[in-house]
Design an enzyme around this catalytic site. Sequence first.
Site, PDB file in Angstrom:
ATOM      1  N   ASP A  65       7.296   4.310  -1.193  1.00 22.37           N
ATOM      2  CA  ASP A  65       8.677   3.861  -0.385  1.00 22.37           C
ATOM      3  C   ASP A  65       9.887   3.406  -1.489  1.00 22.37           C
ATOM      4  O   ASP A  65      11.029   4.144  -1.562  1.00 22.37           O
ATOM      5  CB  ASP A  65       8.562   3.983   1.049  1.00 22.37           C
ATOM      6  CG  ASP A  65       7.945   2.874   1.271  1.00 22.37           C
ATOM      7  OD1 ASP A  65       8.071   2.128  -0.367  1.00 22.37           O
ATOM      8  OD2 ASP A  65       7.586   1.987   2.524  1.00 22.37           O
ATOM      9  N   ASP A 465       6.677  -9.555   4.016  1.00 21.07           N
ATOM     10  CA  ASP A 465       5.221  -8.716   5.336  1.00 21.07           C
ATOM     11  C   ASP A 465       4.203  -9.116   5.199  1.00 21.07           C
ATOM     12  O   ASP A 465       3.188  -9.003   5.679  1.00 21.07           O
ATOM     13  CB  ASP A 465       5.428  -7.319   4.384  1.00 21.07           C
ATOM     14  CG  ASP A 465       6.646  -6.678   4.930  1.00 21.07           C
ATOM     15  OD1 ASP A 465       7.812  -6.904   6.121  1.00 21.07           O
ATOM     16  OD2 ASP A 465       6.971  -5.684   4.511  1.00 21.07           O
TER      17      ASP A 465
END
Length: 774
Positions: A65, A465
């Site tokens: 992405d 993350d």
Amino acid sequence: MARPRHFMVMAAVIAALVRFVAIAQLQTPPSAPYTWKSVQIVGGGFVDGIAFHPTAKGVCYCRTDMGGAYRRNEETMAWEPMLDWIPYEDLNLMGVESIALDPSDPDIVYLACGTYTLPWVPNGAILRSSDRGRSFRRTNLPFKMGANENGRGNGERLAVDPNDGNVLFLGTRHAGLWKSVDRALTWSRVETFPDVAEALPANVRSSDEIQRWQRLSMGSGIIFVLFDHQSGFPGRGSSTIYVGASLMNRENLFRSTDAGKTWHALPGQPTRYRPTRAVLAADGVMFITYGTSPGPSRMTDGAVWKFNTMNGDWVEITPDKPKPEQHKPFGYAAVSVDSHNPQTLIVSSFGRPNSAGKDDIFRSTDGGTSWKPIFGGGGTYDFSPAPYVAQTPIHWLFDIEIDPADPNHAIFTTGYGGYETFNLSDADAGLPTRWSVMSKGIEETVALDLLSPPQGAHLISAVGDYGGFVHWDLERPAPEGNFSNPRFGNTTSVACAENNPDVIVRVGRAKNDNPGRNIGFSLDGGKTWKPTAAMPGTESGLGSIAVSSDGAIWIWAPDSIQGDSRSGSPPKPAPVYLTGDHGTTWSQCQGIPNNIRVIADRVSARKFFAMDLFGGKLFVSSDGGAHFTGQPLTLPGGPVHTRENRGDGRGGQDRIYAAPGREGDLWVAAFDGLYHSVDAGGSFSRIDGVQELHAFGFGKEAPGKSYAALYAVCTINGLHGIFRSDDAGQTWMRINDDQHQWGLLLQITGDPRLYGRVYVGTHGRGIVYGDPQN
């Protein structure tokens, strides 16, 4: 005879230009050859699409992405990046919206690139290659793509006609359906395709509501194109094409039987959900997965259907039916069919709750009449190629693919890479399938801070993350996984004591299983960690951390302290705090503004500095951070007033740095210039030629030199790149090349023990490190 005045002026201008070009050529920094490698984390981001060539064994690609695309090496089974050449000015192309292969030519691959559809983001582009992604040519498009937006796991939006490699169709999020008849060189809109734009709901009116609806509830446009290869002949094209749109409560599947000239909605189609992916089996049956959201935003319902393209029959074949009314809301994400057996297929769930056994892959050998769960049936994982993923359940299975060359080989994607098996058919006999991390070579993390201590591990990273890692060996993933005790989501800052580097402190935002534990420290160089006994405030988190050179004092500048959620009060600016007892107690630093990054002097244990670049102030403490005194920050060229267009806010620009080994030696790495002070900020000199700076750091001094090597991601005399200076900024050399640019770079630091070694934190291509070739 006198020459005309305009001739003399022209001659003077030409002479000046010649002199300017000559000077520019002389001032262009030289290059130093470097070898670049990835620090091995493995995965770390959303691999949202896998593409096997339908007939050429071993030809396989994947897309991400925001971290480019990869080609798999058939011999090593490692993934090789194809877009590391993307320069900073084209960073939007690092997000790959779709990938397409030419079924008639295994050397051809197409990438539809563009990370966001935001108004200020450049339009997308098609990158086309005839050598399996080793080189590309580019076609700019008149619309945007959203590879890192909702629906990024849908697909594939881009497809090549299997009967005519000149013809491609491309579905877009907001600009309809497009066609190329010259191998993606030029494109035209298919004006006859139905309008699939979504109207704004009546109850959504404010700008905040609109943005939330677009981000979480709106569809993702045209999400797949499927050619029926049996409807045409090689060299003459295919007549039948299917297109799916991410629409709900209205027709969303369309067919053309005249090569795209006219289109009609498929009769009898389900419209209760949005399609997510589809596949057309060899016997003419189409299988479609559905959910109420494009994903990865939350789905509340979904299903799996099959459509017989020969007779028009629709049959629901959902393996495990969601039941929102019974607190069992989820949907379905992806589907794949065995190319050798059209009755054998697998589908993946999305957001399946714990009570249902979590997300799973379901397998059928009878066209969806009956199903067996893969993991619910005993499937096992091998986490060893990336130990950190053992802490995170499988999720975001938005593409699953059965290898056309080997029906026992299947791959599925996750938010941190993916898994594969080579014994898929064992599930048919009730035996467990074995799945291993398949992501070797893929690096899609975002480094928010980098630390190379004077001793111990060579690299300690703060990562978005996944918290961060201690790398004792750059060639393999950290065997203990990511930071734990406490385990963070984002780690925003990590620092060690210069003269006592066993003391390392990190700050961020803890995972749900460690609430209120947003700071951790190590007293053994990162081998073990533990949380502090207390935090300055119950919601203190993120921000930056500074550690005195002897390790005794830590100063934390949290990003913010949240307001009272019950009253709805907004976040309040957070003061800067210090501790002198490893976080058992905290006190507020005096004389310094809230939310300001503090750094420690690399020599004096009592000195700390902070900078308000836009307010034109430098703050200095000589009593261990208890009190700061403000003084004017006087930079050559005057104060910096604008905060606009100064790079990514997570990057290393517009910060103050302290040089190693020298007391009071400071550097201001402003976005628009680099400045140096040798008198604790009393005065600064500007380093000539440095412009548009994104990251800055220090490394081991060159042989025969006494000052640390400088590293910068910046533009120098018009040349953008990664640079090193061995003489305190008097001269620079570019150490990367045009094949190693990686789009946006956020952080950089040298190694204090290895001259020339440099670590670079990218935005979506992990952490790379370079060493001089000679």
